[in-house]
Enzyme design. Structure first.
Site, PDB file in Angstrom:
ATOM      1  CG  HIS A  71      -0.369  48.179 -42.177  1.00 19.59           C
ATOM      2  ND1 HIS A  71      -1.719  48.288 -41.982  1.00 19.59           N
ATOM      3  CD2 HIS A  71      -0.210  47.892 -43.487  1.00 19.59           C
ATOM      4  CE1 HIS A  71      -2.348  48.064 -43.110  1.00 19.59           C
ATOM      5  NE2 HIS A  71      -1.452  47.828 -44.050  1.00 19.59           N
ATOM      6  N   PRO A  72       1.197  50.838 -38.931  1.00 21.32           N
ATOM      7  CG  PRO A  72      -0.487  51.901 -37.694  1.00 21.32           C
ATOM      8  CD  PRO A  72      -0.159  51.366 -39.081  1.00 21.32           C
ATOM      9  CB  SER A 103      -3.942  53.624 -38.412  1.00 13.83           C
ATOM     10  OG  SER A 103      -3.630  52.843 -39.538  1.00 13.83           O
ATOM     11  CD  GLU A 144      -8.424  50.885 -39.585  1.00 12.03           C
ATOM     12  OE1 GLU A 144      -8.990  51.033 -40.686  1.00 12.03           O
ATOM     13  OE2 GLU A 144      -7.199  50.687 -39.475  1.00 12.03           O
ATOM     14  CG  PHE A 190       0.713  41.358 -35.107  1.00 15.34           C
ATOM     15  CD1 PHE A 190       0.734  40.026 -35.498  1.00 15.34           C
ATOM     16  CD2 PHE A 190      -0.450  41.857 -34.530  1.00 15.34           C
ATOM     17  CE1 PHE A 190      -0.378  39.208 -35.322  1.00 15.34           C
ATOM     18  CE2 PHE A 190      -1.556  41.047 -34.345  1.00 15.34           C
ATOM     19  CZ  PHE A 190      -1.520  39.721 -34.740  1.00 15.34           C
ATOM     20  CB  ILE A 191      -0.779  43.557 -40.321  1.00 15.92           C
ATOM     21  CG1 ILE A 191       0.424  44.480 -40.544  1.00 15.92           C
ATOM     22  CG2 ILE A 191      -2.044  44.144 -40.963  1.00 15.92           C
ATOM     23  CD1 ILE A 191       0.869  44.581 -41.985  1.00 15.92           C
ATOM     24  CB  VAL A 194      -7.992  46.101 -34.439  1.00 19.80           C
ATOM     25  CG1 VAL A 194      -6.506  45.836 -34.516  1.00 19.80           C
ATOM     26  CG2 VAL A 194      -8.338  47.479 -34.976  1.00 19.80           C
TER      27      VAL A 194
END
Length: 175
Positions: free
Chosen positions: A69-70, A82, A85, A117-118, A121
């Site tokens: 995840h970015p 992503s 989002e 951090f995920i 959103v």
């Protein structure tokens, strides 16, 4: 049962991974293993079996998934999903001081937990995301890993819902 679920129950592994591999960020192995759990009884069963794959994976595989995840608000290359989002939450339009704050929060979070951090959103603002990050940085490592995986599952749900909407529009509501 949704038409798309019936359709995916009849897919070969390649078709299945092609269609659903993006649900878990840069981790098509989740779809590959979930295909082994066919048939699916509906969306809930589909997502539950996907989650089972992740939860039964090794710690190393789970960390690889989380690290795929970015970082939020970071000007880095990321998957199309992503980008959409983060754009929806305004993270692509951060003011200079906001971008700096996100950069620092991302660094501190990654230093503490070993993954970005995920958070799903959808429906959140940049301020809400930053507040969540500050709050969650008070968690213990195992608790935060569990929370991050829960957020990964929410992201997969939102991506699946988006795919369903696209198919309804493209397929005239039949798929």
């Amino acid at each position: 049962m949704e038409d798309w679920v019936k359709e995916c129950n009849g897919m070969n592994k390649g078709e299945f991974v092609e269609r659903f591999g993006f649900l878990f960020e840069k981790s098509p192995w989740v779809a590959e293993r979930a295909w082994e759990k066919l048939p699916f009884g509906g969306r809930g069963d589909f997502l539950s079996k996907m989650a089972e794959v992740v939860l039964s994976a090794s710690d190393e595989e789970q960390l690889m998934l989380l690290n795929a995840h970015p970082e939020l608000g970071a000007p880095i290359p990321m998957t199309e999903a992503s980008v959409k989002e983060q754009s929806g939450a305004g993270l692509d339009r951060l003011a200079r001081d906001e971008a700096y704050i996100f950069s620092e929060l991302n660094r501190k979070y990654r230093d503490k937990y070993g993954f970005p951090f995920i958070i799903a959103v959808r429906g959140l603002t940049a301020d809400m995301i930053a507040d969540s990050m500050l709050l969650r940085m008070q968690s213990h490592v195992e608790e935060e890993k569990r929370k991050a995986l829960e957020e990964v599952f929410k992201i997969a749900l939102f991506r699946l819902q988006h795919l369903e909407m696209d198919r309804a529009v493209v397929g005239g509501g039949k798929g």
